[in-house]
Design a protein around this motif. Structure first.
Motif, PDB file in Angstrom:
ATOM      1  N   SER A   1      78.477  50.481  29.455  1.00  0.00           N
ATOM      2  CA  SER A   1      78.687  51.880  29.032  1.00  0.00           C
ATOM      3  C   SER A   1      77.478  52.403  28.270  1.00  0.00           C
ATOM      4  CB  SER A   1      79.928  52.003  28.146  1.00  0.00           C
ATOM      5  OG  SER A   1      81.098  51.824  28.878  1.00  0.00           O
ATOM      6  N   PHE A   2      77.057  51.619  27.275  1.00  0.00           N
ATOM      7  CA  PHE A   2      75.919  52.051  26.465  1.00  0.00           C
ATOM      8  C   PHE A   2      74.631  52.054  27.276  1.00  0.00           C
ATOM      9  CE2 PHE A   2      78.648  51.374  22.748  1.00  0.00           C
ATOM     10  CZ  PHE A   2      78.292  52.481  21.998  1.00  0.00           C
ATOM     11  N   THR A   3      74.515  51.125  28.239  1.00  0.00           N
ATOM     12  CA  THR A   3      73.311  51.068  29.070  1.00  0.00           C
ATOM     13  C   THR A   3      73.124  52.360  29.840  1.00  0.00           C
ATOM     14  OG1 THR A   3      73.449  48.665  29.327  1.00  0.00           O
ATOM     15  CG2 THR A   3      72.143  49.843  30.958  1.00  0.00           C
ATOM     16  N   TYR A   4      74.148  52.759  30.628  1.00  0.00           N
ATOM     17  CA  TYR A   4      73.939  53.957  31.449  1.00  0.00           C
ATOM     18  C   TYR A   4      73.956  55.232  30.635  1.00  0.00           C
ATOM     19  CZ  TYR A   4      79.139  54.297  32.037  1.00  0.00           C
ATOM     20  OH  TYR A   4      80.498  54.393  31.865  1.00  0.00           O
ATOM     21  N   SER A   5      74.719  55.258  29.522  1.00  0.00           N
ATOM     22  CA  SER A   5      74.731  56.451  28.670  1.00  0.00           C
ATOM     23  C   SER A   5      73.375  56.668  28.012  1.00  0.00           C
ATOM     24  CB  SER A   5      75.814  56.330  27.602  1.00  0.00           C
ATOM     25  OG  SER A   5      77.084  56.220  28.190  1.00  0.00           O
ATOM     26  N   CYS A   6      72.791  55.576  27.506  1.00  0.00           N
ATOM     27  CA  CYS A   6      71.485  55.665  26.840  1.00  0.00           C
ATOM     28  C   CYS A   6      70.370  56.009  27.827  1.00  0.00           C
ATOM     29  CB  CYS A   6      71.159  54.361  26.109  1.00  0.00           C
ATOM     30  SG  CYS A   6      72.185  54.089  24.648  1.00  0.00           S
ATOM     31  N   ILE A   7      70.455  55.468  29.045  1.00  0.00           N
ATOM     32  CA  ILE A   7      69.450  55.805  30.066  1.00  0.00           C
ATOM     33  C   ILE A   7      69.534  57.289  30.401  1.00  0.00           C
ATOM     34  CG2 ILE A   7      68.783  55.486  32.496  1.00  0.00           C
ATOM     35  CD1 ILE A   7      69.481  52.515  32.184  1.00  0.00           C
ATOM     36  N   GLY A   8      70.756  57.792  30.577  1.00  0.00           N
ATOM     37  CA  GLY A   8      70.943  59.218  30.853  1.00  0.00           C
ATOM     38  C   GLY A   8      70.393  60.081  29.739  1.00  0.00           C
ATOM     39  N   LEU A   9      70.671  59.693  28.491  1.00  0.00           N
ATOM     40  CA  LEU A   9      70.160  60.425  27.329  1.00  0.00           C
ATOM     41  C   LEU A   9      68.639  60.374  27.290  1.00  0.00           C
ATOM     42  CD1 LEU A   9      70.453  61.852  24.593  1.00  0.00           C
ATOM     43  CD2 LEU A   9      70.839  59.611  23.549  1.00  0.00           C
ATOM     44  N   GLY A  10      68.080  59.176  27.494  1.00  0.00           N
ATOM     45  CA  GLY A  10      66.624  58.980  27.458  1.00  0.00           C
ATOM     46  C   GLY A  10      65.905  59.792  28.518  1.00  0.00           C
ATOM     47  N   LEU A  11      66.462  59.811  29.733  1.00  0.00           N
ATOM     48  CA  LEU A  11      65.848  60.579  30.817  1.00  0.00           C
ATOM     49  C   LEU A  11      65.912  62.085  30.537  1.00  0.00           C
ATOM     50  CD1 LEU A  11      67.185  58.559  33.883  1.00  0.00           C
ATOM     51  CD2 LEU A  11      64.813  58.719  33.153  1.00  0.00           C
ATOM     52  N   GLY A  12      67.023  62.523  29.924  1.00  0.00           N
ATOM     53  CA  GLY A  12      67.138  63.939  29.553  1.00  0.00           C
ATOM     54  C   GLY A  12      66.074  64.335  28.550  1.00  0.00           C
ATOM     55  N   ILE A  13      65.902  63.500  27.505  1.00  0.00           N
ATOM     56  CA  ILE A  13      64.876  63.757  26.488  1.00  0.00           C
ATOM     57  C   ILE A  13      63.486  63.750  27.131  1.00  0.00           C
ATOM     58  CG2 ILE A  13      63.754  62.821  24.414  1.00  0.00           C
ATOM     59  CD1 ILE A  13      66.555  61.739  23.599  1.00  0.00           C
ATOM     60  N   GLY A  14      63.264  62.778  28.042  1.00  0.00           N
ATOM     61  CA  GLY A  14      61.968  62.664  28.734  1.00  0.00           C
ATOM     62  C   GLY A  14      61.647  63.903  29.551  1.00  0.00           C
ATOM     63  N   LYS A  15      62.657  64.456  30.225  1.00  0.00           N
ATOM     64  CA  LYS A  15      62.430  65.633  31.067  1.00  0.00           C
ATOM     65  C   LYS A  15      62.120  66.869  30.222  1.00  0.00           C
ATOM     66  CE  LYS A  15      63.969  67.771  35.323  1.00  0.00           C
ATOM     67  NZ  LYS A  15      62.773  67.372  36.064  1.00  0.00           N
ATOM     68  N   VAL A  16      62.815  66.998  29.072  1.00  0.00           N
ATOM     69  CA  VAL A  16      62.528  68.117  28.165  1.00  0.00           C
ATOM     70  C   VAL A  16      61.107  68.002  27.620  1.00  0.00           C
ATOM     71  CG1 VAL A  16      63.121  69.174  25.944  1.00  0.00           C
ATOM     72  CG2 VAL A  16      64.940  68.506  27.520  1.00  0.00           C
ATOM     73  N   ALA A  17      60.707  66.774  27.251  1.00  0.00           N
ATOM     74  CA  ALA A  17      59.360  66.539  26.726  1.00  0.00           C
ATOM     75  C   ALA A  17      58.303  66.828  27.794  1.00  0.00           C
ATOM     76  CB  ALA A  17      59.246  65.092  26.241  1.00  0.00           C
ATOM     77  N   GLU A  18      58.621  66.469  29.042  1.00  0.00           N
ATOM     78  CA  GLU A  18      57.684  66.654  30.157  1.00  0.00           C
ATOM     79  C   GLU A  18      57.459  68.139  30.455  1.00  0.00           C
ATOM     80  OE1 GLU A  18      57.665  65.975  34.986  1.00  0.00           O
ATOM     81  OE2 GLU A  18      58.964  64.698  33.770  1.00  0.00           O
ATOM     82  N   THR A  19      58.546  68.914  30.514  1.00  0.00           N
ATOM     83  CA  THR A  19      58.430  70.348  30.842  1.00  0.00           C
ATOM     84  C   THR A  19      58.063  71.190  29.624  1.00  0.00           C
ATOM     85  OG1 THR A  19      60.805  70.678  30.467  1.00  0.00           O
ATOM     86  CG2 THR A  19      60.113  70.149  32.712  1.00  0.00           C
ATOM     87  N   GLY A  20      58.422  70.668  28.441  1.00  0.00           N
ATOM     88  CA  GLY A  20      58.120  71.406  27.216  1.00  0.00           C
ATOM     89  C   GLY A  20      58.994  72.622  26.990  1.00  0.00           C
ATOM     90  N   THR A  21      60.075  72.736  27.775  1.00  0.00           N
ATOM     91  CA  THR A  21      60.978  73.881  27.623  1.00  0.00           C
ATOM     92  C   THR A  21      62.425  73.412  27.516  1.00  0.00           C
ATOM     93  OG1 THR A  21      61.133  74.107  30.030  1.00  0.00           O
ATOM     94  CG2 THR A  21      59.509  75.488  28.905  1.00  0.00           C
ATOM     95  N   ILE A  22      63.180  74.143  26.706  1.00  0.00           N
ATOM     96  CA  ILE A  22      64.621  73.899  26.599  1.00  0.00           C
ATOM     97  C   ILE A  22      65.318  74.941  27.461  1.00  0.00           C
ATOM     98  CG2 ILE A  22      66.617  73.909  25.054  1.00  0.00           C
ATOM     99  CD1 ILE A  22      64.778  72.889  22.844  1.00  0.00           C
TER     100      ILE A  22
ATOM    101  N   LEU B   1      64.826  52.919  37.161  1.00  0.00           N
ATOM    102  CA  LEU B   1      65.633  53.062  35.943  1.00  0.00           C
ATOM    103  C   LEU B   1      66.973  53.733  36.275  1.00  0.00           C
ATOM    104  CD1 LEU B   1      65.551  52.540  32.896  1.00  0.00           C
ATOM    105  CD2 LEU B   1      64.627  54.840  32.584  1.00  0.00           C
ATOM    106  N   VAL B   2      66.918  54.726  37.177  1.00  0.00           N
ATOM    107  CA  VAL B   2      68.151  55.382  37.625  1.00  0.00           C
ATOM    108  C   VAL B   2      69.031  54.374  38.364  1.00  0.00           C
ATOM    109  CG1 VAL B   2      69.114  57.281  38.978  1.00  0.00           C
ATOM    110  CG2 VAL B   2      66.931  57.577  37.831  1.00  0.00           C
ATOM    111  N   ASP B   3      68.386  53.496  39.151  1.00  0.00           N
ATOM    112  CA  ASP B   3      69.132  52.453  39.876  1.00  0.00           C
ATOM    113  C   ASP B   3      69.845  51.512  38.912  1.00  0.00           C
ATOM    114  OD1 ASP B   3      68.295  53.526  42.206  1.00  0.00           O
ATOM    115  OD2 ASP B   3      66.920  51.917  42.768  1.00  0.00           O
ATOM    116  N   ILE B   4      69.156  51.125  37.835  1.00  0.00           N
ATOM    117  CA  ILE B   4      69.758  50.227  36.831  1.00  0.00           C
ATOM    118  C   ILE B   4      70.986  50.907  36.200  1.00  0.00           C
ATOM    119  CG2 ILE B   4      69.420  49.189  34.542  1.00  0.00           C
ATOM    120  CD1 ILE B   4      66.495  48.655  35.365  1.00  0.00           C
TER     121      ILE B   4
END
Length: 480
Positions: free
Chosen positions: A200-221, A322-325
């Protein structure tokens, strides 16, 4: 909703044991001393709550927008916390310190309300568990399809649309569950809860991490104050989707079914109700923070285009491994979670059948079989046939209605009001002898009535979603 392996089956009939007062090894009910604390109870609740429901929160936030989305999550967290404190007060009947213990949710309903309401409670529980089995079958197949599509996208460089039929994956999941469902005493596999928690924590944290990464990458909320605009969807769709979002959020918070059982692991003094109030506050606060992060970061990353399932809506092509994991973690979690939720239902049906037909060899006879590397196995023909038919039924329904978001919303709507609000409120009123038409009685009934309206709206939204999806979906021919 995640998984926790209960200490007692949810529908077992409790047996009173002669109290051994003053004993250092036994509690007042004659059972071994309970050792649970605020922290172990909090861990159980968090493990139970954080599950596949978290993946729909970005979509739910997108339907409601930056104002209503977080506000609704906070509202549900408050209602869940408050009604959980009411329910925890019903663990003991009578005196909060020395009254008779209720070991399960059904026991508490039987002790406080009795009569026809016990049957209603049982029916809602069974229906909820049956629905969870369907929801988990759909969710696992979506994750398996996502792994296949992710690898296909990577190999083709995004040129191939990579259509994959989900039905073979549902059948594969069903076959695995048929095998697992034949295991005797599945509740003794204590490691299942640990595996489920880690996954549970593995996939939840990956989802959270990827969301943060995408916001950081685009620089927009991304996103807007009111969510998906009318124009992108029709006015009617906006209403139904907003209602469905309520069901998705309600499903993510549901754990009332196991609260009494978790409370039964807690030591006293202090009173179990006092410990559970603290544990509920810690766990609901932690869960709400986590949900806010997952839901809001997912919405910030994708805006109105937030996928219905954060990891499988293909917002994340890279890093594909990472999405596969994360998706593999979902599948592993759900294989075990399915059994944890349906085993009490299996046990209830088999126990009822044995009591009704005690002379039937088909129902009661166990055939001993020696299995290499496993040992002696008791094969029961009724168990084999009934459990296999149950799994086949849930798999077929999943193949006919493979709509993750709609099913999650419907499950949340069906379980939220009766199990999280109505029964705890009614039991608390009886337990504390609150006078009819008093201020407190009116406040509690207003809360219950308001939550009933929310549940009906959420159920209507989810059913509308299913009907809408059915217009363009051909059963058994999905290639999405």
């Amino acid at each position: 909703m995640g998984t926790v392996l209960p200490q007692h089956q949810a529908f077992d009939v409790s047996v009173d044991v002669q109290p051994q007062s003053g004993s250092k090894c036994f509690d007042d009910d004659g059972r071994l001393k309970r050792t649970g604390t605020v922290w172990t109870a909090s861990a159980h609740i968090i493990t139970a709550v954080i599950g596949s429901g978290v993946l729909a929160l970005a979509w739910a936030t997108a339907q409601l927008g930056w104002v209503a989305g977080p506000a609704v999550m906070l509202l549900f967290s408050f209602v869940t916390y408050y009604t959980s404190t009411l329910l925890s007060a019903c663990y003991r009947t009578g005196d909060p310190d020395t009254g008779k213990r209720n070991y399960t949710y059904t026991d508490a309903v039987r002790s406080n309300l009795g009569g026809f309401k016990v049957k209603i409670c049982g029916f809602v529980q069974y229906l909820n568990l049956f629905g969870v089995a369907i929801g988990y079958t759909i969710a696992s197949s979506i994750s398996m399809v996502a792994i296949k599509r992710s690898n296909c996208f990577h190999k083709s460089g995004g040129k191939d649309e990579c259509h994959v039929n989900s039905n073979p994956y549902m059948i594969a999941f069903g076959i695995a569950e048929i095998i697992f469902s034949q295991i005797e005493n599945f509740d003794q596999l204590w490691w299942l809860s640990i595996v489920a928690a880690v996954m549970s924590f593995t996939y939840s944290c990956i989802g959270l991490g990827l969301g943060i990464g995408k916001v950081a990458e685009t620089g927009t909320i991304r996103g807007s104050m009111t969510g998906v605009d009318i124009g992108t969807v029709t006015e009617t769709q906006k209403i139904w989707r907003s209602f469905q979002a309520l069901g998705d959020i309600a499903f993510a918070y549901s754990y009332s079914l196991i609260l009494i059982e978790i409370q039964d692991t807690v030591k006293s003094p202090p009173s179990e109700a006092k410990t559970m109030r603290k544990a509920t506050l810690v766990s609901v606060a932690t869960t709400t923070l986590f949900y806010m992060l997952c839901g809001c970061m997912g919405y910030a990353a994708f805006g109105d285009a937030s996928p219905s399932n954060l990891l499988t809506g293909f917002g994340f092509y890279n890093p594909y491994w990472l999405v596969d994991i994360a998706n593999a973690a979902i599948v592993i979690h759900l294989v075990g979670a399915y059994q944890v939720f349906v085993q009490p239902l299996f046990a209830f049906v088999e126990k009822s059948a044995a009591e009704k037909y005690p002379d039937s060899q088909f129902i009661t006879k166990n055939i001993k079989i020696q299995i290499p590397c496993v040992g002696l196995y008791n094969l029961n023909m009724f168990r084999l046939v009934w459990r296999t038919l149950f799994v086949i039924t849930t798999t077929v329904i999943s193949m006919i209605l493979p709509f993750f978001n709609d099913v999650v919303g419907l499950l949340g709507a069906l379980g939220f009001w009766p199990l999280t609000v109505y029964f705890p409120v009614e039991m608390y009123i009886v337990q504390k002898r609150i006078p009819k038409w008093s201020t407190k009685w009116l406040c509690l009934q207003t809360l219950s009535g308001a939550c009933l309206i929310i549940s009906i709206a959420a159920a209507a939204g989810s059913i509308a979603g299913v009907l809408s999806d059915l217009k363009t979906y051909k059963p058994f021919q999905s290639s999405d």
